[in-house]
Design a protein around this motif. Structure first.
Motif, short mmCIF file in Angstrom:
data_model
loop_
_atom_site.label_atom_id
_atom_site.label_comp_id
_atom_site.label_asym_id
_atom_site.label_seq_id
_atom_site.Cartn_x
_atom_site.Cartn_y
_atom_site.Cartn_z
N LYS A 1 12.05 53.92 94.78
CA LYS A 1 11.92 52.84 95.76
C LYS A 1 10.51 52.61 96.29
N ILE A 2 10.02 54.10 96.22
CA ILE A 2 8.52 54.10 96.86
C ILE A 2 7.63 53.47 95.73
N ALA A 3 7.83 53.84 94.54
CA ALA A 3 7.29 53.64 93.37
C ALA A 3 7.25 51.82 93.14
N LYS A 4 8.35 51.32 93.13
CA LYS A 4 8.69 50.10 93.10
C LYS A 4 7.94 49.06 94.38
N THR A 5 7.73 49.61 95.58
CA THR A 5 7.02 49.11 96.72
C THR A 5 5.58 49.18 96.36
N LEU A 6 5.22 50.17 95.94
CA LEU A 6 3.46 50.39 95.64
C LEU A 6 3.24 49.73 94.37
N ASN A 7 4.14 49.14 93.57
CA ASN A 7 4.04 48.88 92.04
C ASN A 7 3.28 49.58 91.36
N ILE A 8 4.03 50.87 91.19
CA ILE A 8 3.35 51.83 90.55
C ILE A 8 3.91 51.84 89.01
N LYS A 9 3.22 51.91 88.03
CA LYS A 9 3.41 51.89 86.74
C LYS A 9 3.09 53.40 86.07
N LEU A 10 4.00 53.82 85.07
CA LEU A 10 3.63 55.00 84.38
C LEU A 10 3.27 54.77 83.10
N LEU A 11 2.11 55.53 82.75
CA LEU A 11 1.58 55.80 81.52
C LEU A 11 2.01 56.97 80.85
N MET A 12 2.90 57.02 79.92
CA MET A 12 3.28 58.29 79.22
C MET A 12 2.73 58.62 77.93
N ARG A 13 3.15 59.84 77.33
CA ARG A 13 2.71 60.44 76.09
C ARG A 13 3.78 61.38 75.56
N ALA A 14 3.64 61.63 74.45
CA ALA A 14 4.32 62.70 73.52
C ALA A 14 3.32 63.89 73.71
N SER A 15 3.67 65.07 74.15
CA SER A 15 2.90 66.17 74.37
C SER A 15 2.85 66.86 72.86
N ASN A 16 1.78 67.76 72.83
CA ASN A 16 1.61 68.48 71.51
C ASN A 16 2.92 69.11 70.97
N GLU A 17 3.74 69.63 71.78
CA GLU A 17 5.09 70.09 71.39
C GLU A 17 6.24 69.14 71.34
N GLY A 18 5.82 67.77 71.38
CA GLY A 18 6.88 66.69 71.40
C GLY A 18 7.91 66.34 72.63
#
Length: 286
Positions: free
Chosen positions: A181-198
């Motif tokens: 809910k906090i993330a939605k209120t603050l309009n937070i977007k996540l950038l994610m990635r696959a780690s070296n281990e997967g």
């Protein structure tokens, strides 16, 4: 093709690649409150979204069983070697089950050639590796040469994600409701990635959709400078318009040789949520 390429329901394969390779896919299972389904067989992507809408829930996913892999391998001509590109071991038991299925068949038919590869990626990352396999098969690579090459390429595969909404993470229990809910209120977007281990890790948290997309595109240059001979593979969660625009932005900024674009299947869609984008490309050697 002299070698049978296989993968599982964690891969999202563009139609033009699938048609040229005759890839065999071992489907995963989706468990809704109204029953169990095989992804892509007893439930397609349109039916999947309809179920979420009707039932107001996300499915639980389950890996194909060792027997599913055994049956899939056994159905291939015994004279034809197999390369199985599996969803990341860090995300699912699929890889372990693929190995068990291989062992089951080798007990009966020890002459079989089967290589199971932990791709350390998913979705369009596996499609990128399948495309690489196609190129090398056209160059006449043997089973052993192709397996060795793909193991090397796995280590060069970069897989990046951007999420438009966090609702699926909340609904699926991977992010608590208060934080969501906090993330939605603050309009937070996540950038994610696959780690070296997967595994999948959060790379950055950015406020605003436009800023997150800009950063999503910009970060490609941190992994590769030389793209003229490279492919980029993209998948989207039920938002082809958004994906087409972002892919055009990427190709305006980076001179990739060609690109694939396709929709994510139920597995990635369940985690990503509508509007999520995934890209995969080979980074420059370090």
């Amino acid at each position: 093709m002299t070698i049978q390429l296989m993968t599982d329901g964690g891969a999202d394969i563009p139609q033009r690649l699938n048609e040229s390779l005759n890839i065999k896919v071992v489907p995963l299972y989706l468990h809704f409150s109204d029953g169990h389904y095989k992804s892509g067989i007893t439930l397609d992507i349109a039916g999947y979204y309809q179920k979420i809408k009707d039932l107001k829930e996300l499915p639980r996913s389950a890996a194909p069983s060792p027997n599913d892999f055994y049956e899939a391998y056994k159905a291939v001509d015994p004279e034809k070697p197999i390369i199985m590109l599996s969803l990341s071991k860090e995300l699912s038991s699929t890889y372990d089950h693929a190995l068990l299925g291989k062992e089951m068949l080798l007990e009966e038919e020890p002459e079989r050639k089967i290589e199971v590869i932990n791709t350390k990626t998913a979705s369009c990352g596996i499609a990128l590796l399948l495309h690489e396999a196609k190129l090398k098969l056209n160059e006449g690579y043997s089973h052993e040469q192709l397996a060795e090459h793909l193991h090397e390429r796995v280590e060069q595969t970069t897989t990046l994600f951007v999420l438009k909404t966090l609702e699926n993470l909340v609904l699926g229990g991977r992010l608590d409701k208060v934080k969501g809910k906090i993330a939605k209120t603050l309009n937070i977007k996540l950038l994610m990635r696959a780690s070296n281990e997967g595994s999948i890790e959060v790379a950055e948290k950015i406020r605003g959709d436009k800023k997150s997309i800009r950063r999503f595109v910009d970060q490609i240059g941190e992994y590769t400078k030389h793209v003229e001979d490279k492919f980029i593979s993209m998948t989207h969660c039920n938002d082809v318009e958004r994906a087409t625009k972002v892919l055009a932005d990427i190709r305006n900024k980076y001179n990739f040789k060609d690109a694939y674009l396709t929709e994510t299947g139920p597995l990635i869609s369940t985690y990503g949520g509508e509007g999520a984008l995934v890209i995969a490309f080979f980074k420059d050697p370090s």
